[in-house]
Each structure stands twice: as structure tokens, then as C-alpha cells.
Write a protein that holds these residues in place. Structure first.
Motif, PDB file in Angstrom:
ATOM      1  N   ASP A   1      -1.255  -6.313   5.693  1.00  0.00           N
ATOM      2  CA  ASP A   1      -2.095  -5.852   4.586  1.00  0.00           C
ATOM      3  C   ASP A   1      -1.336  -5.935   3.267  1.00  0.00           C
ATOM      4  N   ALA A   2      -0.096  -5.459   3.274  1.00  0.00           N
ATOM      5  CA  ALA A   2       0.711  -5.467   2.047  1.00  0.00           C
ATOM      6  C   ALA A   2       0.925  -6.893   1.563  1.00  0.00           C
TER       7      ALA A   2
ATOM      8  N   LYS B   1       0.864  -0.791  14.151  1.00  0.00           N
ATOM      9  CA  LYS B   1       0.488  -0.255  12.828  1.00  0.00           C
ATOM     10  C   LYS B   1       1.399  -0.830  11.747  1.00  0.00           C
ATOM     11  N   LEU B   2       2.688  -0.865  12.052  1.00  0.00           N
ATOM     12  CA  LEU B   2       3.661  -1.389  11.090  1.00  0.00           C
ATOM     13  C   LEU B   2       3.367  -2.856  10.772  1.00  0.00           C
ATOM     14  N   GLN B   3       3.129  -3.646  11.819  1.00  0.00           N
ATOM     15  CA  GLN B   3       2.809  -5.068  11.624  1.00  0.00           C
ATOM     16  C   GLN B   3       1.537  -5.219  10.779  1.00  0.00           C
TER      17      GLN B   3
ATOM     18  N   ARG C   1      -2.981 -10.183  -5.409  1.00  0.00           N
ATOM     19  CA  ARG C   1      -2.561  -9.752  -6.750  1.00  0.00           C
ATOM     20  C   ARG C   1      -1.880 -10.903  -7.490  1.00  0.00           C
ATOM     21  N   MET C   2      -1.012 -11.626  -6.774  1.00  0.00           N
ATOM     22  CA  MET C   2      -0.328 -12.757  -7.399  1.00  0.00           C
ATOM     23  C   MET C   2      -1.344 -13.828  -7.806  1.00  0.00           C
ATOM     24  N   GLY C   3      -2.360 -14.015  -6.967  1.00  0.00           N
ATOM     25  CA  GLY C   3      -3.423 -14.965  -7.309  1.00  0.00           C
ATOM     26  C   GLY C   3      -4.148 -14.545  -8.576  1.00  0.00           C
TER      27      GLY C   3
END
Length: 136
Positions: free
Chosen positions: A58-59, A51-53, A66-68
Motif C-alpha cells: 500500500d505504501a 499485514k506488513l507485506q 503521489r510521485m505520478g
């Protein structure tokens, strides 16, 4: 008396042996429970790690998207600004060209007026000289 003592000793040892068997069985059951719990915890940890990976991926993906978007927006604004600046530059260049043309026209008119002025002054001097000679 010795036989009775032996008999008691045998019973005591059998009781102790039975106690040890019972304890061993309890320990074995407890051990099975602990091993089962250990396996559950390992599975749970594996799921949490996955889940963490996944959350990190996802993040990262969202951040890159977002940067794009931010970059595309900045590029669009920069192009708009460049377009405005180019229009201003062309406008200024056009005004400068008109101004240069006006200056040239002004210089030409000034030169024409000066030469007319020199002619008139020359004519006046000529008349003055002629009139002075006539008076003499």
C-alpha cells in the motif's frame, strides 16, 4: 520378614510407577498446551507478516501514485512556463523585426536626406562659382 520387605518394595515401586504415570499425563497435557500455543503463535506471526507485506505494498502504491501526481503537476507547470517563454520569444522577435524595419526606414531616410544635402551643397557651390565668375 523377607516377604514383608518384598511386599513393601513392590508397593513402593507401584507408587513410584503411578507417580511417573501421573507426571507423564501432566507432561503430556502440558505438551499439548504448548504445541497448541506454538501453532497459535505461528498463525499470528504469519498474519502479522502478511499485514506488513500488505502495508508495504500500500505504501509503495501510494508513493508511486503521489510521485505520478507530482510529476504530472511538474509537467503541467513546465508546459505553462514553456508556453509563456514561447510567447515572450515571439514578442521579442516581433519587436526586433519592427526595430530592424525602423532602422532600415531610418537608413533609407538618412540616405535620401544626405543625397538631397549633397545636391543642395553642389547647387550652392555651383551658384557661388557662377556668381564669382560673374563678378570677375
Amino acid at each position: 520378614g523377607s516377604q514383608v520387605q518384598l511386599q513393601r518394595r513392590i508397593q513402593s515401586l507401584r507408587a513410584e510407577q503411578e507417580q511417573i504415570k501421573q507426571t507423564a499425563m501432566l507432561n503430556s497435557a502440558e505438551n499439548d498446551k504448548l504445541e497448541h500455543r506454538q501453532a497459535e503463535l505461528e498463525e499470528h506471526l504469519k498474519l502479522m507478516h502478511e499485514k506488513l507485506q500488505s502495508s508495504r505494498r500500500d505504501a509503495t502504491r501510494k508513493f508511486q501514485l503521489r510521485m505520478g501526481e507530482v510529476k504530472a503537476d511538474a509537467d503541467k507547470k513546465l508546459q505553462a512556463t514553456d508556453s509563456v517563454l514561447l510567447k515572450i520569444k515571439k514578442n521579442v522577435e516581433k519587436k526586433l523585426a519592427i526595430s530592424a524595419q525602423h532602422r532600415q526606414e531610418f537608413d533609407e531616410r538618412y540616405q535620401a536626406i544626405r543625397s538631397q544635402h549633397k545636391q543642395l551643397v553642389g547647387q550652392l557651390k555651383g551658384r557661388h562659382t557662377q556668381q564669382t565668375q560673374e563678378l570677375e
